[in-house]
Enzyme design. Sequence first.
Site, PDB file in Angstrom:
ATOM      1  N   CYS A  36      49.836  73.382  29.276  1.00 54.47           N
ATOM      2  CA  CYS A  36      48.386  73.515  29.458  1.00 54.47           C
ATOM      3  C   CYS A  36      47.687  73.789  28.134  1.00 54.47           C
ATOM      4  CB  CYS A  36      48.070  74.613  30.471  1.00 54.47           C
ATOM      5  SG  CYS A  36      48.680  76.259  30.005  1.00 54.47           S
TER       6      CYS A  36
ATOM      7  N   HIS B 279      47.156  80.928  31.162  1.00 56.65           N
ATOM      8  CA  HIS B 279      46.840  79.523  31.428  1.00 56.65           C
ATOM      9  C   HIS B 279      45.621  79.096  30.627  1.00 56.65           C
ATOM     10  CE1 HIS B 279      46.795  75.780  33.564  1.00 56.65           C
ATOM     11  NE2 HIS B 279      45.616  76.005  34.123  1.00 56.65           N
TER      12      HIS B 279
END
Length: 497
Positions: free
Chosen positions: A126, A427
Site C-alpha cells: 500500500c 496502512h
Amino acid sequence: NNKKLISCNMTTQTQFNVKINWNKQTFEDITLDVEEGHDVFRSQLYALTNVPVDRQKIMMPKGGLLKESKPWSKYKLSDGMKIKLIGTTDDKIVKVHNNTTFLEDLPEEEIAQRYTPGLENLENTCYLNSTIQLIHSIPELTNALETYNDVAASYDNNAKVATSFKNLSKQIKSSADSVTPYTFVNTFRKAYPQFAQQMNGYFAQQDAEEAYTQLLTALSHVPGINTSNIIHDLFEGEYTKITKCVETDAEEPSYDVQSFQRVECNIDNTINYLKDGLDKRFNQQFEKISPILERNAIYQTEHKISKLPVYLTVQFVRFWWNAKAQKKAKIVRPVDFPFKLDMFEYCTDSLKENLRPIREKIQEEEDKKVKNKANLVDLQMRGYKANNNNNNNNNENELPLVLENNSGYYELQAVVTHQGRSADGGHYVAYVRESGDNWLLYDDEKVTEIKETQVKKITGSGGADWHIAYLCLYKSIHFEESEYNDDEIVSESMDTN
C-alpha cells in the site's frame, strides 16, 4: 583473443518487452526478466489472464514448450517476440474475467468519465501503490514517460525501474479495471533490496516517503521538457541559505545556494498549521563558536527561495526514532494544511519582484469574479441566464509551454496518508484531486469518489487510527490572461435587459 575480449565486455540484455497471445487477446509490452525464474513469468501471466499457473502451456517461438528445466538462455529471446499462452481460467474466475473491460473497448463518452484505476496490493505494498497514484497524477510526467527509451535499462537499476514504471503507467492508462503491478513491484524490490525486507516470511511494510524519494531518483533518467531531467523540470526548486551571527555585525553573513525537491514540516508541540512548520523550516537559530567574539554565539539561518518548483512536495515529518523503545514512533499531533498554498513570503526579494505583477493580476481577477458573481445574481433574479462558454479547463492535462510558477501560489493536488500507530505497520492510501472539489480516494484496488470536505478531515484530528496526511503534492497555479473580459459580458448582458 580479441573476439573473446569483445564478447566479455558486451552487456547482456536481461529484460525483454514481449507480446502475449492468449485466445483472441494480445497483451503488449510485457516485461520478461531473464534474471527471474519461470515461476515469476507464469505469475505475471496469471495476473494478466487469470489462467492458473498449473494450467498454463507457454509456447516459445522456435523453442517449443516452456520447460522449468530449460533456462531462459536456451531460448532465443528478443524485444517484440510473440509468446503464445494456452490455458483456461477457473469457472469462478471466468465470470470475473468476462466483466473485464479495457478503455479502447468503451465508447468515447464513457472513456471521458473514467478515471485512473486502482492497484492491487501485492503483500504490504500500500505504501508503494499510494505513492504511484500520487506520481501518476502528474500529466507532464506521464506524458514524458511515453517517449522514454533508455538503453541503460539493461544494466542500471534506476533505469530499469524507470522503464518498468513507464510500462505500468501505460497499463494504468489503458485499463478500466484495477491493475496488478506485479512486474513493477518485483523490479522495484530487486533494484532496491531495502524494500524487499521480510518479517516472518512476509514482505514488510515500508515508508511511503522513502519509496517516493527512490522513485523520483529513478525517474530522473527520463528526459525533461526544458532540461535533460524531467524530475529537475517539475520538482526542483532552489533557495539561498543565509547564515549570520545575530550578536555582532562585524561578522560577514555566509551565502550558500542549494537545490531542493521537497520541503519538510517538522512537528513539535508548537506546530498547529503547515505555515508554523514552514516558518521554522525557513528560519532557524543555533549556537556555535564565533571567530569574532571568540565564544559561543547565536546564529540565524534564513532560507530564501530563488526558484519555485512547478510541483512542491511537502512532507510532514511524523516518524522518528525512539531510542528508548528501539523503534520508530509516530507523531499524531493534528496539523492543518491549506488547499491553496502561498509561498511568496519565503522568496528572495528579486523573485518577489518577478512574481508581484502576476499576483496583482490574479487579485484583479479575483475581484472581478466577486463583482461579476454579485452582478449575475442580480441578473438571474431578473430572468437572465448565464452563458458559460469558458473552455479554459478543457485541456487541463495539456503540457504547458513553459514550466514555471509565476505567481507563488500552489493548489493541493494529491495527498498520501498513513493510518495506524506504528511506522512499521498501518496502512497508506492516496487522495487525488479529480477536478474542482471532486477527489478520488485510492485505497489499493478500491477507488472511491469523494468531496473536498472529506480530504479536510485528514489533518490528524481523528487520531492515529484515522488517515493522517504524510505527503502533500502542490501544483503551481500558473496565471494566464482570460480569453475574454467577464466584466464586459456582464455589463453587456445588463444593457440588453
